[in-house]
Write a protein that holds these residues in place. Sequence first.
Motif, PDB file in Angstrom:
ATOM      1  N   GLY A  87      23.519 -25.079 -27.181  1.00  0.00           N
ATOM      2  CA  GLY A  87      22.454 -24.124 -26.926  1.00  0.00           C
ATOM      3  C   GLY A  87      21.084 -24.752 -26.964  1.00  0.00           C
ATOM      4  O   GLY A  87      20.925 -25.971 -27.031  1.00  0.00           O
ATOM      5  N   THR A  88      20.081 -23.884 -26.913  1.00  0.00           N
ATOM      6  CA  THR A  88      18.681 -24.309 -26.971  1.00  0.00           C
ATOM      7  C   THR A  88      18.148 -24.002 -28.359  1.00  0.00           C
ATOM      8  O   THR A  88      18.253 -22.871 -28.835  1.00  0.00           O
ATOM      9  CB  THR A  88      17.849 -23.563 -25.908  1.00  0.00           C
ATOM     10  N   TRP A  89      17.578 -25.006 -28.994  1.00  0.00           N
ATOM     11  CA  TRP A  89      17.084 -24.901 -30.359  1.00  0.00           C
ATOM     12  C   TRP A  89      15.571 -25.095 -30.379  1.00  0.00           C
ATOM     13  O   TRP A  89      15.053 -26.016 -29.758  1.00  0.00           O
ATOM     14  CB  TRP A  89      17.733 -25.964 -31.245  1.00  0.00           C
TER      15      TRP A  89
ATOM     16  N   GLY B 241      14.851 -24.533 -37.860  1.00  0.00           N
ATOM     17  CA  GLY B 241      14.637 -23.680 -36.707  1.00  0.00           C
ATOM     18  C   GLY B 241      15.868 -22.893 -36.332  1.00  0.00           C
ATOM     19  O   GLY B 241      16.866 -22.895 -37.054  1.00  0.00           O
ATOM     20  N   GLU B 242      15.761 -22.233 -35.199  1.00  0.00           N
ATOM     21  CA  GLU B 242      16.829 -21.352 -34.755  1.00  0.00           C
ATOM     22  C   GLU B 242      17.205 -21.599 -33.310  1.00  0.00           C
ATOM     23  O   GLU B 242      16.413 -22.125 -32.526  1.00  0.00           O
ATOM     24  CB  GLU B 242      16.394 -19.890 -34.899  1.00  0.00           C
ATOM     25  N   ARG B 243      18.413 -21.187 -32.989  1.00  0.00           N
ATOM     26  CA  ARG B 243      18.889 -21.234 -31.623  1.00  0.00           C
ATOM     27  C   ARG B 243      18.286 -20.054 -30.868  1.00  0.00           C
ATOM     28  O   ARG B 243      18.219 -18.936 -31.394  1.00  0.00           O
ATOM     29  CB  ARG B 243      20.417 -21.133 -31.582  1.00  0.00           C
ATOM     30  N   GLU B 244      17.826 -20.301 -29.628  1.00  0.00           N
ATOM     31  CA  GLU B 244      17.317 -19.219 -28.807  1.00  0.00           C
ATOM     32  C   GLU B 244      18.472 -18.288 -28.451  1.00  0.00           C
ATOM     33  O   GLU B 244      19.574 -18.746 -28.162  1.00  0.00           O
ATOM     34  CB  GLU B 244      16.704 -19.744 -27.505  1.00  0.00           C
ATOM     35  N   GLN B 245      18.215 -17.008 -28.432  1.00  0.00           N
ATOM     36  CA  GLN B 245      19.238 -16.024 -28.101  1.00  0.00           C
ATOM     37  C   GLN B 245      19.179 -15.651 -26.644  1.00  0.00           C
ATOM     38  O   GLN B 245      18.228 -15.668 -26.010  1.00  0.00           O
ATOM     39  CB  GLN B 245      19.084 -14.787 -28.962  1.00  0.00           C
TER      40      GLN B 245
END
Length: 122
Positions: free
Chosen positions: A30-32, A118-122
Amino acid sequence: MHSIRAWQMISYLVGIMLLVSPSLAQQVNGTWILAVELDAVSGGEARFVLAVEDGKISGSYTGALGEDIPVTGKVTEDGVTFSFDSQAGEVFYEGKIEKNTMEGVCEYGQLGPGTFKGEREQ
């Protein structure tokens, strides 16, 4: 007798690794968007697009050091490691993933060590 027992133990451990690795690999994809804090200089935001195949990470970095820089790494027993080359030298990340959150430590070449979260983009 001992060699049969050793092979049974090895087979068991390999089976456990195969069960654990795919789930962690799926968590990496995914995108982080990671907030980076460096010890010596101000940090910033890093965007990683990551994919895993056979335990190997590939993808790209976009941030203060450039755009779409190739990233390579691997899934480990404890989490992930990945890196890329930049004008500041090799940049290295080591972190843990829990659901859609990643955090750990980083080394930004000549810019020094730091942390990220950080977080993964949803």
